[in-house]
Every structure is written in structure tokens, then in C-alpha cells.
Scaffold this motif. Structure first.
Motif, PDB file in Angstrom:
ATOM      1  N   THR A 143      19.217 -90.834 -96.780  1.00  0.00           N
ATOM      2  CA  THR A 143      20.143 -90.002 -96.014  1.00  0.00           C
ATOM      3  C   THR A 143      20.769 -88.932 -96.899  1.00  0.00           C
ATOM      4  OG1 THR A 143      20.642 -91.863 -94.544  1.00  0.00           O
ATOM      5  CG2 THR A 143      22.199 -90.019 -94.550  1.00  0.00           C
ATOM      6  N   GLU A 144      21.243 -89.322 -98.071  1.00  0.00           N
ATOM      7  CA  GLU A 144      21.882 -88.375 -98.999  1.00  0.00           C
ATOM      8  C   GLU A 144      20.906 -87.299 -99.448  1.00  0.00           C
ATOM      9  OE1 GLU A 144      23.389 -90.732-102.164  1.00  0.00           O
ATOM     10  OE2 GLU A 144      24.981 -91.649-100.951  1.00  0.00           O
ATOM     11  N   GLN A 145      19.683 -87.702 -99.811  1.00  0.00           N
ATOM     12  CA  GLN A 145      18.706 -86.736-100.319  1.00  0.00           C
ATOM     13  C   GLN A 145      18.198 -85.806 -99.220  1.00  0.00           C
ATOM     14  OE1 GLN A 145      18.082 -86.205-103.543  1.00  0.00           O
ATOM     15  NE2 GLN A 145      19.649 -87.775-103.875  1.00  0.00           N
ATOM     16  N   ASN A 146      18.085 -86.331 -97.997  1.00  0.00           N
ATOM     17  CA  ASN A 146      17.655 -85.473 -96.890  1.00  0.00           C
ATOM     18  C   ASN A 146      18.718 -84.421 -96.588  1.00  0.00           C
ATOM     19  OD1 ASN A 146      15.376 -85.329 -94.771  1.00  0.00           O
ATOM     20  ND2 ASN A 146      17.235 -85.130 -93.532  1.00  0.00           N
ATOM     21  N   GLU A 147      19.988 -84.813 -96.640  1.00  0.00           N
ATOM     22  CA  GLU A 147      21.079 -83.858 -96.440  1.00  0.00           C
ATOM     23  C   GLU A 147      21.078 -82.809 -97.542  1.00  0.00           C
ATOM     24  OE1 GLU A 147      24.544 -86.290 -96.266  1.00  0.00           O
ATOM     25  OE2 GLU A 147      24.246 -86.877 -94.161  1.00  0.00           O
ATOM     26  N   ARG A 148      20.816 -83.240 -98.763  1.00  0.00           N
ATOM     27  CA  ARG A 148      20.780 -82.310 -99.897  1.00  0.00           C
ATOM     28  C   ARG A 148      19.641 -81.301 -99.739  1.00  0.00           C
ATOM     29  NH1 ARG A 148      18.417 -83.046-105.140  1.00  0.00           N
ATOM     30  NH2 ARG A 148      19.281 -81.553-106.603  1.00  0.00           N
ATOM     31  N   LEU A 149      18.468 -81.786 -99.341  1.00  0.00           N
ATOM     32  CA  LEU A 149      17.332 -80.887 -99.123  1.00  0.00           C
ATOM     33  C   LEU A 149      17.608 -79.911 -97.982  1.00  0.00           C
ATOM     34  CD1 LEU A 149      14.270 -83.283 -99.551  1.00  0.00           C
ATOM     35  CD2 LEU A 149      14.734 -81.228-100.900  1.00  0.00           C
ATOM     36  N   SER A 150      18.271 -80.392 -96.946  1.00  0.00           N
ATOM     37  CA  SER A 150      18.596 -79.515 -95.815  1.00  0.00           C
ATOM     38  C   SER A 150      19.533 -78.389 -96.248  1.00  0.00           C
ATOM     39  CB  SER A 150      19.237 -80.329 -94.680  1.00  0.00           C
ATOM     40  OG  SER A 150      18.326 -81.287 -94.179  1.00  0.00           O
ATOM     41  N   LYS A 151      20.519 -78.707 -97.086  1.00  0.00           N
ATOM     42  CA  LYS A 151      21.423 -77.688 -97.624  1.00  0.00           C
ATOM     43  C   LYS A 151      20.651 -76.661 -98.455  1.00  0.00           C
ATOM     44  CE  LYS A 151      25.593 -80.565 -97.960  1.00  0.00           C
ATOM     45  NZ  LYS A 151      26.553 -81.194 -98.919  1.00  0.00           N
ATOM     46  N   MET A 152      19.715 -77.174 -99.259  1.00  0.00           N
ATOM     47  CA  MET A 152      18.931 -76.296-100.121  1.00  0.00           C
ATOM     48  C   MET A 152      18.084 -75.335 -99.297  1.00  0.00           C
ATOM     49  SD  MET A 152      16.248 -77.434-103.119  1.00  0.00           S
ATOM     50  CE  MET A 152      17.466 -78.579-103.787  1.00  0.00           C
ATOM     51  N   VAL A 153      17.434 -75.847 -98.244  1.00  0.00           N
ATOM     52  CA  VAL A 153      16.596 -75.014 -97.382  1.00  0.00           C
ATOM     53  C   VAL A 153      17.446 -73.949 -96.688  1.00  0.00           C
ATOM     54  CG1 VAL A 153      15.279 -75.038 -95.227  1.00  0.00           C
ATOM     55  CG2 VAL A 153      14.756 -76.682 -97.026  1.00  0.00           C
ATOM     56  N   LYS A 154      18.642 -74.340 -96.204  1.00  0.00           N
ATOM     57  CA  LYS A 154      19.526 -73.363 -95.550  1.00  0.00           C
ATOM     58  C   LYS A 154      19.918 -72.246 -96.514  1.00  0.00           C
ATOM     59  CE  LYS A 154      23.810 -72.831 -92.950  1.00  0.00           C
ATOM     60  NZ  LYS A 154      24.128 -71.576 -93.670  1.00  0.00           N
ATOM     61  N   THR A 155      20.227 -72.613 -97.756  1.00  0.00           N
ATOM     62  CA  THR A 155      20.622 -71.605 -98.736  1.00  0.00           C
ATOM     63  C   THR A 155      19.453 -70.690 -99.084  1.00  0.00           C
ATOM     64  OG1 THR A 155      22.224 -73.160 -99.663  1.00  0.00           O
ATOM     65  CG2 THR A 155      21.706 -71.228-100.983  1.00  0.00           C
ATOM     66  N   LEU A 156      18.254 -71.248 -99.211  1.00  0.00           N
ATOM     67  CA  LEU A 156      17.069 -70.432 -99.486  1.00  0.00           C
ATOM     68  C   LEU A 156      16.816 -69.444 -98.352  1.00  0.00           C
ATOM     69  CD1 LEU A 156      14.643 -73.095-101.007  1.00  0.00           C
ATOM     70  CD2 LEU A 156      15.592 -71.112-102.195  1.00  0.00           C
ATOM     71  N   LEU A 157      17.001 -69.887 -97.113  1.00  0.00           N
ATOM     72  CA  LEU A 157      16.854 -68.988 -95.971  1.00  0.00           C
ATOM     73  C   LEU A 157      17.900 -67.875 -96.019  1.00  0.00           C
ATOM     74  CD1 LEU A 157      16.071 -71.452 -93.055  1.00  0.00           C
ATOM     75  CD2 LEU A 157      14.612 -69.592 -93.847  1.00  0.00           C
ATOM     76  N   ASP A 158      19.130 -68.253 -96.346  1.00  0.00           N
ATOM     77  CA  ASP A 158      20.190 -67.254 -96.459  1.00  0.00           C
ATOM     78  C   ASP A 158      19.834 -66.204 -97.507  1.00  0.00           C
ATOM     79  OD1 ASP A 158      21.678 -68.542 -94.553  1.00  0.00           O
ATOM     80  OD2 ASP A 158      22.990 -69.566 -95.976  1.00  0.00           O
ATOM     81  N   MET A 159      19.320 -66.655 -98.651  1.00  0.00           N
ATOM     82  CA  MET A 159      18.987 -65.739 -99.746  1.00  0.00           C
ATOM     83  C   MET A 159      17.835 -64.809 -99.358  1.00  0.00           C
ATOM     84  SD  MET A 159      19.397 -68.289-103.039  1.00  0.00           S
ATOM     85  CE  MET A 159      19.026 -67.020-104.265  1.00  0.00           C
TER      86      MET A 159
END
Length: 235
Positions: free
Chosen positions: A64-80
Motif C-alpha cells: 500500500t505504501e509503495q503503491n501510493e509512493r509510485l502514484s505520487k511519482m507518476v503524478k509529478t512526472l506528468l506535471d513536469m
């Protein structure tokens, strides 16, 4: 400019464009399976599982923790990857924007026993309200998270020599001189164990620098005379 120099600039521009497209496409592809996994994990965690042993429960928590972390990372990459397409024609009162950020982050500051203060002149600029909010938010959030208990975060904005100077100063442990430029690199972590414990994905300052760049500004890291670090943005 020479023809060869123009060709070099064109090739660099095309390379950056290709990189942004790749990053955006990869992030989009990751987003759907991550969302599906998060949904299943949320459903699983919403019910009791009395037959689970400690090992199974620990594994589910880790996933659960790692999936949330990956989701945050993907959102930030999309933003960038989408920064270049965001409209930057809002008239923004930076002093009001800073007050809004500090109000939004006050609960986190109270949790960490950090005092937030603003030293702002009345300053306006043209840009993206959404992106500049994100810029200030990321800098202040970092200053809170990586501060010392009972510390202070001071945010200031003023006009100096026809330039806008925005600063975020903390009273934390500071950043070594040789690492002050590297903190803006994607996925660079000054303290890996602490960053992960605080939920960071290593892209916050990289995104900040990209937001500064698309607004034609510069960002630097300095020592805070009161101890800690000061991030300075100049537009």
C-alpha cells in the motif's frame, strides 16, 4: 548566429521535446495499473481479515505504501512533462499566494512544531497561478519537513532592482556546499532514509526548478545566517 549553432539549438530543442513526450507517455501508461492496484488495496484494507498473520499484514502495508509512493511519482512526472503547455498569463499577488500556502500548511507545521512566518511586500507578477502556488508550496513543505523541532520557516517576497525576490528560509541542519546544486536533480536525496520516511519521491525540487525555468527565473540555495537553508527565487 551561425547556421551550425542554430542547428545545434534545434537538435537540443527536439531532444528535450522527445524526452518530455517519452516521460508523459510512460507516466500515462503507469497511471492506470497503479490506480487499479490502489483501488484493490483500498478495498482490501477497508475490511477485517482475522486469518492474516503478521507477515501477510506487513506485506499488504508495504504494498500500500509503495503503491501510493509510485502514484505520487507518476503524478509529478506528468506535471513536469506538461509544464510547457500551461498558460502563464495570470496576474498574481504573490504576497496573498504566500499567505494561502502558509494557511494550507499550518496543520503540518503544528504537527512538526514549526513556526511559520511571512515577511512580504505587496508584489504582483504575470505567470501561472497554479504553478507558482505549487512552487511555493513545495519549498515551504520541504522547509517544514526537514527542519528541527521548534524551528522556524520564514517566507519573504520583495521587489529589488526591478526583480522579484522570493525566499524560503528554514532553521534546519543545512545543506553541504557541494550538494546545493544537486538537490534540484530528479530523484536526488540528501538523506535517503529520512526522505522515504517523510513520504518524499525525490521530485519536489526538480519540479520547483522547472516551474522557475518556465517563468524565466532562477533559483539558488544559500546558507541561512540563522542556521539552516535559504532557497532564493529571482524573477
Amino acid at each position: 548566429m551561425s547556421v551550425s549553432y542554430n542547428r545545434m539549438l534545434a537538435r537540443l530543442s527536439e531532444a528535450f521535446k522527445t524526452q518530455r513526450h517519452f516521460t508523459a507517455n510512460a507516466a500515462h501508461e503507469f497511471r492506470t495499473p497503479l490506480a487499479v492496484m490502489q483501488l484493490q488495496l483500498d478495498l482490501y484494507n477497508s475490511t477485517e481479515h482475522p486469518t492474516n498473520d503478521a507477515c501477510a499484514q506487513q506485506t499488504i502495508c508495504m504494498m500500500t505504501e509503495q503503491n501510493e509512493r509510485l502514484s505520487k511519482m507518476v503524478k509529478t512526472l506528468l506535471d513536469m512533462s506538461e509544464l510547457q503547455t500551461v498558460a502563464r498569463d495570470d496576474e498574481i499577488a504573490l504576497d496573498a499566494l504566500i499567505e494561502e500556502v502558509l494557511a494550507d500548511l499550518e496543520p503540518l507545521a503544528q504537527e512538526k512544531t514549526i513556526h511559520l512566518t511571512a515577511q512580504c511586500d505587496t508584489v504582483t507578477m504575470t505567470g501561472s497561478d497554479i504553478l507558482l502556488y505549487r512552487l511555493v508550496y513545495n519549498l515551504v513543505e520541504n522547509a517544514i519537513k526537514y527542519n528541527t523541532p521548534g524551528g522556524t520557516v520564514t517566507v519573504g517576497v520583495a521587489m529589488q532592482d526591478k526583480h522579484i525576490r522570493l525566499t524560503v528560509a528554514d532553521t534546519g541542519t543545512g545543506i553541504p556546499e557541494e550538494l546545493k546544486e544537486r538537490v534540484f536533480e530528479p530523484f536526488f536525496r540528501l538523506d535517503k532514509s529520512r526522505s522515504r520516511a517523510l513520504g518524499g519521491v525525490g521530485l519536489g525540487l526538480a519540479l520547483v526548478r522547472e516551474i522557475v525555468n518556465v517563468h524565466g527565473g532562477s533559483i539558488s540555495v544559500k546558507d541561512n545566517p540563522d542556521g539552516g537553508t535559504t532557497f532564493e527565487v529571482v524573477f
